[in-house]
Structures are given as C-alpha cells and as structure tokens.
Design a protein around this motif. Structure first.
Motif, short mmCIF file in Angstrom:
data_model
loop_
_atom_site.label_atom_id
_atom_site.label_comp_id
_atom_site.label_asym_id
_atom_site.label_seq_id
_atom_site.Cartn_x
_atom_site.Cartn_y
_atom_site.Cartn_z
N GLY A 116 0.84 7.05 -4.01
CA GLY A 116 -0.51 6.74 -4.48
C GLY A 116 -1.52 6.73 -3.35
N ALA A 117 -1.14 6.17 -2.20
CA ALA A 117 -2.05 6.15 -1.05
C ALA A 117 -2.33 7.56 -0.56
CB ALA A 117 -1.47 5.31 0.07
N ALA A 118 -1.32 8.40 -0.52
CA ALA A 118 -1.50 9.78 -0.05
C ALA A 118 -2.40 10.57 -1.00
CB ALA A 118 -0.15 10.47 0.09
N VAL A 119 -2.18 10.43 -2.30
CA VAL A 119 -3.00 11.15 -3.26
C VAL A 119 -4.43 10.61 -3.23
CG1 VAL A 119 -3.36 11.57 -5.74
CG2 VAL A 119 -1.08 11.80 -4.75
N GLY A 120 -4.57 9.29 -3.17
CA GLY A 120 -5.90 8.70 -3.11
C GLY A 120 -6.66 9.11 -1.87
N ALA A 121 -6.00 9.17 -0.73
CA ALA A 121 -6.65 9.60 0.51
C ALA A 121 -7.06 11.06 0.42
CB ALA A 121 -5.72 9.39 1.70
N ALA A 122 -6.24 11.88 -0.20
CA ALA A 122 -6.57 13.30 -0.34
C ALA A 122 -7.76 13.51 -1.26
CB ALA A 122 -5.36 14.07 -0.87
N GLY A 152 -0.49 3.26 -7.25
CA GLY A 152 0.89 3.68 -7.01
C GLY A 152 1.85 2.51 -7.03
N LEU A 153 1.41 1.36 -6.50
CA LEU A 153 2.25 0.17 -6.53
C LEU A 153 2.52 -0.27 -7.97
CD1 LEU A 153 3.71 -2.16 -5.10
CD2 LEU A 153 1.53 -3.38 -5.05
N LEU A 154 1.49 -0.25 -8.80
CA LEU A 154 1.68 -0.63 -10.20
C LEU A 154 2.61 0.34 -10.93
CD1 LEU A 154 -1.92 -1.75 -11.22
CD2 LEU A 154 0.10 -3.18 -10.90
N ILE A 155 2.38 1.63 -10.75
CA ILE A 155 3.22 2.63 -11.43
C ILE A 155 4.63 2.61 -10.86
CG2 ILE A 155 3.54 5.10 -11.81
CD1 ILE A 155 0.45 5.29 -11.94
N GLY A 156 4.76 2.50 -9.54
CA GLY A 156 6.09 2.43 -8.93
C GLY A 156 6.85 1.19 -9.36
N SER A 157 6.16 0.09 -9.51
CA SER A 157 6.81 -1.15 -9.97
C SER A 157 7.27 -1.02 -11.41
CB SER A 157 5.85 -2.33 -9.85
OG SER A 157 5.49 -2.51 -8.50
N ALA A 158 6.44 -0.40 -12.23
CA ALA A 158 6.82 -0.22 -13.64
C ALA A 158 8.03 0.70 -13.76
CB ALA A 158 5.64 0.33 -14.42
N ARG A 217 -11.39 4.98 1.02
CA ARG A 217 -11.49 4.13 -0.17
C ARG A 217 -10.48 4.56 -1.23
NH1 ARG A 217 -14.58 3.82 -5.04
NH2 ARG A 217 -15.00 1.64 -5.54
N GLY A 218 -10.29 5.84 -1.38
CA GLY A 218 -9.34 6.36 -2.36
C GLY A 218 -7.91 5.99 -2.01
N ALA A 219 -7.63 5.89 -0.71
CA ALA A 219 -6.28 5.52 -0.29
C ALA A 219 -5.94 4.12 -0.77
CB ALA A 219 -6.14 5.61 1.22
N GLY A 220 -6.89 3.20 -0.69
CA GLY A 220 -6.65 1.83 -1.15
C GLY A 220 -6.45 1.77 -2.65
N VAL A 221 -7.31 2.47 -3.39
CA VAL A 221 -7.19 2.50 -4.84
C VAL A 221 -5.88 3.20 -5.24
CG1 VAL A 221 -8.20 3.45 -6.96
CG2 VAL A 221 -9.67 2.43 -5.22
N GLY A 222 -5.57 4.29 -4.57
CA GLY A 222 -4.33 5.02 -4.87
C GLY A 222 -3.10 4.19 -4.56
N ALA A 223 -3.15 3.44 -3.45
CA ALA A 223 -2.02 2.59 -3.09
C ALA A 223 -1.79 1.52 -4.15
CB ALA A 223 -2.23 1.95 -1.72
#
Length: 172
Positions: free
Chosen positions: A80-86, A100-106, A91-97
């Motif tokens: 998520g951080a990598a996609v958000g940064a790209a 990604g944490l929520l989706i990865g946890s699920a 700012r996108g890296a933080g949102v993506g992270a």
C-alpha cells in the motif's frame, strides 16, 4: 487529531490476532500399548510431543498462526505504501500504507486460520506416527465403504441376468 487515530489499524490487528486459539499439544487420542505401564506411556508421550514440535519447525500452531497474520499485515502495508507513493508521492504513501494495513489485516485473518490449522494437522500426524512406532494404540474410525471394497475383490462379479453362458474352452 490525525495522530490520535493513527494506530487504530494496528490495534485492530492485535485484537483480532488474539481471537485465534489453537491447542498447544496433540488434538488426537492415543492409548497406552498392550503391556505398557502408565509411566512408560507418559515418557513416550513426552518424547513424541517434543518430536512433533520439532517436526513442525519448533513453533506451536498458535505461533504459526500469529506469524502468518503479522506477515500479511506487513506485506499489505508495504504494498500500500509503495502504490500510494507511486500515485501521490509522500502523502499518498501514508494513505496507501494505512489502506494496505487494513486490507492486509483483513486478508491475514484467513491466513491465520489456515496456517494454524495446517500446523496443528502436521503436529498431530507426527505425534501419532511417533506414538504408534513406540507401540501405543491409536484409535481410528472404522468406516466401511462397500463401493471401494468391491474394486479390490479377487473374483469378478457375476454376469447380469439373461446373459448367455460363455462357450466351452476350445470351441470357437
């Protein structure tokens, strides 16, 4: 205000990982072998528990399950951080992270269950093999399936009714 809610996804992972409860020993029944004393059985049982524990890599089923959940959350966060940064830079890296944490946890919830039960199954198999090799009894279900047994009969089944008999040997 934003910093206050920053660790909510991590708390969710920790709380849901605690919901998984795997046994810390064998989940199968083994009985003392014929002529074995209870003390001999206990000694063999202890040795076989250690053997099974080492067989699955020196981790309990619960530890394997927790590791799978954490790995899923970490991988989801990194992707998520990598996609958000790209997509949107810092700012996108933080949102993506966070996403990604929520989706990865699920997705990790499923991995936790599968990993834990697979480790328990492998532990039980190793434990049963060890106890059986040590001369102890392992009760098994005795289901009889006539369909399967018929395939292994040595005599062929009788011909259907109304079928003419085969010609005698030597006659064509």
């Amino acid at each position: 205000m934003k910093n206050r809610f920053r660790f909510i996804p991590l708390a969710a992972v920790v709380l849901t990982a605690g919901c998984v409860s795997m046994p810390s020993g064998p989940s199968v029944l083994v009985l003392p072998g014929t002529g074995a004393s209870f003390n001999e059985f206990r000694a063999d049982e202890s040795a076989c528990r250690q053997y099974a524990y080492e067989y699955i890599g020196g981790r309990s089923a619960g530890q394997a399950a927790a590791d799978a959940g954490v790995r899923s959350a970490v991988v989801g966060t990194a992707i998520g951080a990598a996609v958000g940064a790209a997509v949107d830079g810092g700012r996108g890296a933080g949102v993506g992270a966070g996403t990604g944490l929520l989706i990865g946890s699920a997705s990790g919830a499923g991995a936790v269950e599968v990993s834990g039960y697979e480790a328990q199954r492998r532990y039980d198999h190793a434990y049963v093999q060890c106890m059986y090799a040590s001369g102890h009894r392992v009760p098994v279900s005795g289901r009889y399936s006539p369909g399967r047994a018929d395939r292994y009969r040595s005599t062929p089944p009788p011909p259907p009714a109304g079928t003419p008999p085969p010609p005698p040997p030597g006659v064509r």
